[in-house]
Design a protein around this motif. Structure first.
Motif, PDB file in Angstrom:
ATOM      1  N   ARG A  36      -8.391  10.371  -6.819  1.00 14.22           N
ATOM      2  CA  ARG A  36      -9.649  10.019  -7.487  1.00 14.22           C
ATOM      3  C   ARG A  36      -9.424   8.794  -8.357  1.00 14.22           C
ATOM      4  O   ARG A  36      -8.368   8.660  -8.974  1.00 14.22           O
ATOM      5  CB  ARG A  36     -10.105  11.176  -8.374  1.00 14.22           C
ATOM      6  N   TYR A  37     -10.424   7.943  -8.445  1.00 11.32           N
ATOM      7  CA  TYR A  37     -10.306   6.816  -9.351  1.00 11.32           C
ATOM      8  C   TYR A  37     -10.271   7.329 -10.777  1.00 11.32           C
ATOM      9  O   TYR A  37     -11.043   8.204 -11.155  1.00 11.32           O
ATOM     10  CB  TYR A  37     -11.498   5.865  -9.189  1.00 11.32           C
ATOM     11  N   SER A  38      -9.366   6.749 -11.552  1.00 12.38           N
ATOM     12  CA  SER A  38      -9.262   7.150 -12.939  1.00 12.38           C
ATOM     13  C   SER A  38     -10.045   6.180 -13.809  1.00 12.38           C
ATOM     14  O   SER A  38     -10.606   5.210 -13.310  1.00 12.38           O
ATOM     15  CB  SER A  38      -7.790   7.172 -13.331  1.00 12.38           C
ATOM     16  N   GLY A  39     -10.085   6.439 -15.086  1.00 15.19           N
ATOM     17  CA  GLY A  39     -10.822   5.541 -15.973  1.00 15.19           C
ATOM     18  C   GLY A  39     -10.106   5.398 -17.294  1.00 15.19           C
ATOM     19  O   GLY A  39      -9.144   6.116 -17.565  1.00 15.19           O
ATOM     20  N   PRO A  40     -10.577   4.453 -18.118  1.00 19.24           N
ATOM     21  CA  PRO A  40      -9.904   4.196 -19.394  1.00 19.24           C
ATOM     22  C   PRO A  40      -9.930   5.383 -20.360  1.00 19.24           C
ATOM     23  O   PRO A  40      -9.191   5.381 -21.329  1.00 19.24           O
ATOM     24  CB  PRO A  40     -10.672   2.998 -19.972  1.00 19.24           C
ATOM     25  N   ASP A  41     -10.763   6.397 -20.062  1.00 16.90           N
ATOM     26  CA  ASP A  41     -10.760   7.578 -20.935  1.00 16.90           C
ATOM     27  C   ASP A  41      -9.496   8.412 -20.753  1.00 16.90           C
ATOM     28  O   ASP A  41      -9.227   9.308 -21.541  1.00 16.90           O
ATOM     29  CB  ASP A  41     -11.961   8.491 -20.607  1.00 16.90           C
ATOM     30  N   TYR A  42      -8.729   8.131 -19.695  1.00 16.99           N
ATOM     31  CA  TYR A  42      -7.599   8.998 -19.381  1.00 16.99           C
ATOM     32  C   TYR A  42      -6.255   8.358 -19.691  1.00 16.99           C
ATOM     33  O   TYR A  42      -5.218   8.813 -19.222  1.00 16.99           O
ATOM     34  CB  TYR A  42      -7.681   9.438 -17.902  1.00 16.99           C
TER      35      TYR A  42
ATOM     36  N   LYS B 299       0.828  -1.219   0.000  1.00 22.40           N
ATOM     37  CA  LYS B 299       0.000   0.000   0.000  1.00 22.40           C
ATOM     38  C   LYS B 299       0.858   1.264   0.000  1.00 22.40           C
ATOM     39  O   LYS B 299       2.053   1.212   0.246  1.00 22.40           O
ATOM     40  CB  LYS B 299      -0.898   0.025   1.245  1.00 22.40           C
TER      41      LYS B 299
END
Lengths: 287, 347
Positions: free
Chosen positions: B337-343, B73
């Motif tokens: 923040r959780y990221s996503g495949p758009d980034y 972690k």
């Protein structure tokens, strides 16, 4: 032989990606009826459950948004049929959760099923009221069509555990969005049972993901999540809603603010239209 | 290792290996020459490989599973993510590869996350031989290596002269690393000497006119070797033949890198160094898609081989989609923040 049977208690679980996992955190919390008697333990979802749910919803989005509106309508209608078959169970759960008499609870469940059918009918009609063939000054067809927004996080209403839940969930998925729903914290059981209905209704896994727990705990992570395209704050109190709206601004999510709702009233198309985008195409007229 | 020493004292002159030397150094060749008695004949080689102790499959899988439960972690995770990114052989091995796609992949390798310039670059770009030149041009000055698969990848079903020409072409085009496949048919039918000679021949073909050589990675295709014992034998065989790296798989079959078979190869590398003093690298490839998986492998490397192997010089991930997941996790750690495949870029 004794007549007494051992009680068979139901283990309520989350509904994520078409499966029924326990919370990743291993936590549960006690759910009581309106008089304070213990009903069951519900999983207390953590931020990682929310993350997994968003991944599942994203994965399901292409297929669900790409399905024909007619097909989506058939599946939603199928869900209503399944709800009808489990009517007794939902009446009991709603009566316990909201402290209603059996006849009042039955009326609420009937209204919820009817609402589901109502939204099922809208899937292939919403494009006609929200889309248009626009007149333009040139030799072009100019067509506006509706497209689903994407992954929608829904904080379900706290007070109306079933009718309210159906009223916020059905319009989101009817138009092709996928949903991550955070149930009412106090009475999550009807929502978790709804997951069991959804799992047996041809609804592709991941289109609806049901998390039970605290909106104040999971909400901020969903609101800040970059892969969530919209958030419905109906179940958040005023203070939380403001904080979540701020967090949601980072990636320009669509936000539906909480407002006073009468769940028994005719819902109109407002919620359907909130989570839609408009795509406009210009196409030359072949002359 | 002492156990091998006792059993094979008559086969191997097992002295203290002396200072550790990398597999690609000239000293390594001398050390391997000192092992010539086990590779002197087909019979001797078979006797040696079949004399390696059998693998305790349950123990191996249990050990791999245990090492997969470590919780890494915060700062340790940030370190592991950056390390994993710097160890990636970013790979595109498709029939549909175009120069444009290879150039796009190279640009991504140099600068994996355009929104965060502190992201480390990857270790190498892995392509088919005909794309080496394109990749080399695109990576000029970046310090990123170009790895090329060769020897009729992925099946390896071609005549030796074809395989050698394939290798020589890739080296001539500027490949820094060659990923060869072994002849599984020969290996499985027990013709170990043939596999051994083939690896030696390909190693020779990796030499450049100026005296340096492209590093050689030897792919076993573990999914086709069917037993753990075979994987252990293949590991020793390849290392004896002069492999600089041993690699689990091509990524083209159903079973690719798994934690147990990678752990087995790590153990073989450890034992080989203890026996000969020659250090060999390991590259799991195929099927490693998430940050969590990658960190499990790093834990295994650290626990089995130690920190010396925790560098891109000695451990690599053969992967394509893994990088995007690492980048999303990196963004999560830096922004909260959780990221996503758009980034992240889609390659």
């Amino acid at each position: 032989m004794s007549d007494a049977r051992l009680s068979v208690f139901k283990t309520y679980k989350l509904f994520v990606g078409g499966k029924f996992p326990r919370s990743e955190s291993g936590r549960v919390y006690e759910v009581a009826d309106s008089k304070g008697n213990w009903l069951a333990n519900a999983p207390l979802a953590s931020r990682k459950d929310a993350r997994d749910a968003v991944v599942a919803a994203r994965k399901a989005f292409g297929g669900w948004a790409g399905a024909t509106a007619y097909n989506r309508g058939q599946i939603l209608y199928r869900i209503a049929e399944m709800l009808e078959g489990r009517r007794e169970q939902f009446v009991r759960e709603v009566a316990e959760a909201e402290g209603l008499s059996k006849s009042k609870a039955a009326a609420v469940v009937d209204a919820a099923i009817d609402r589901w059918v109502w939204y099922a009918g809208w899937t292939d009609k919403i494009g006609q009221i929200a889309g248009a063939a626009n007149p333009v000054a040139g030799p072009y067809f100019n067509l506006s069509t509706t497209e689903p927004t994407g992954v929608v996080a829904v904080l379900a209403p706290q007070d109306s555990s079933f009718l309210g839940l159906v009223s916020v969930l059905a319009p989101v998925i009817a138009t092709g969005n996928t949903a991550v729903v955070v149930t009412s914290e106090k009475s999550p059981l009807p929502a978790l049972s709804l997951g069991e209905v959804l799992a047996t209704s041809d609804l592709p896994g991941g289109v609806v993901n049901v998390l039970s727990g605290k909106a104040a705990e999971i909400g901020p992570h969903l609101a800040a999540h970059s892969d969530v395209n919209a958030i419905d704050l109906t179940g958040a109190d005023a203070e939380l809603a403001t904080a979540l709206e701020t967090a949601a601004a980072d990636n320009l999510k669509r936000v539906l603010r909480p407002r006073d709702e009468d769940w028994s009233a005719d819902p109109g198309t407002d919620r359907l239209l909130t989570f839609l985008e408009t795509k406009t195409v210009w196409h030359p007229i072949g002359v | 290792m002492r156990r091998y020493a006792r059993r094979y004292a008559h086969l191997v002159t097992m002295q203290t290996p002396g200072p550790i030397t990398p597999a690609y150094s000239p000293q390594a060749a001398e050390r391997l020459a000192s092992m010539a008695d086990v590779t002197a004949s087909d019979a001797a080689l078979r006797r040696f490989l079949h004399g390696l102790p059998g693998v305790d499959a349950v123990g191996l899988e249990g050990r791999a599973a245990t090492l997969g439960t470590r919780s890494i972690k915060t700062t340790a995770k940030a370190y592991a993510i950056d390390l994993a990114i710097s160890m990636i052989d970013l790979t595109t091995l498709e029939g549909a590869d175009t120069p444009g796609k290879v150039r796009a992949l190279c640009a991504k390798g140099v600068n994996p996350d355009p929104t965060d310039r502190t992201t480390p670059k990857v270790a190498a770009i892995c392509v088919y031989p005909d794309m080496v030149e394109t990749a080399k041009d695109a990576l000029a000055g970046s310090g990123i290596h170009v790895a090329s698969v060769a020897t009729a990848f992925p099946a390896g079903r071609a005549a030796l002269p074809v395989k050698l020409a394939d290798t020589a072409d890739a080296v001539a085009a500027g490949a820094d690393e060659i990923d060869m496949v072994i002849d599984r048919g020969a290996f499985l039918s027990g013709r170990y000497m043939r596999v051994f000679e083939e690896i030696k021949a390909v190693k020779a073909a990796c030499a450049r006119p100026d005296g340096s050589a492209a590093h050689l990675k030897v792919i076993f295709e573990n999914g086709e070797l069917s037993t753990y014992d075979n994987i252990r034998r293949a590991s020793w065989l390849a290392m004896l033949a002069g492999a600089d790296f041993i690699k689990t798989s091509t990524g083209k079959v159903a079973v690719n890198a798994t934690p147990p078979n990678t752990l087995l190869m790590l153990e073989a590398v450890r034992d080989f160094r203890a026996a000969t003093g020659v250090q060999v690298g390991v590259k799991p490839a195929g099927g490693i898609r998430t940050t969590k998986d990658a960190i499990k492998y790093l834990v295994m490397v650290n626990e089995t081989l130690g920190e010396e192997w925790l560098t891109p010089d000695w451990f690599r991930f053969g992967a394509s989609s893994l990088l995007n997941d690492l980048l999303m996790q990196r963004q999560k750690l830096s922004t909260g923040r959780y990221s996503g495949p758009d980034y992240v870029t889609v390659d």
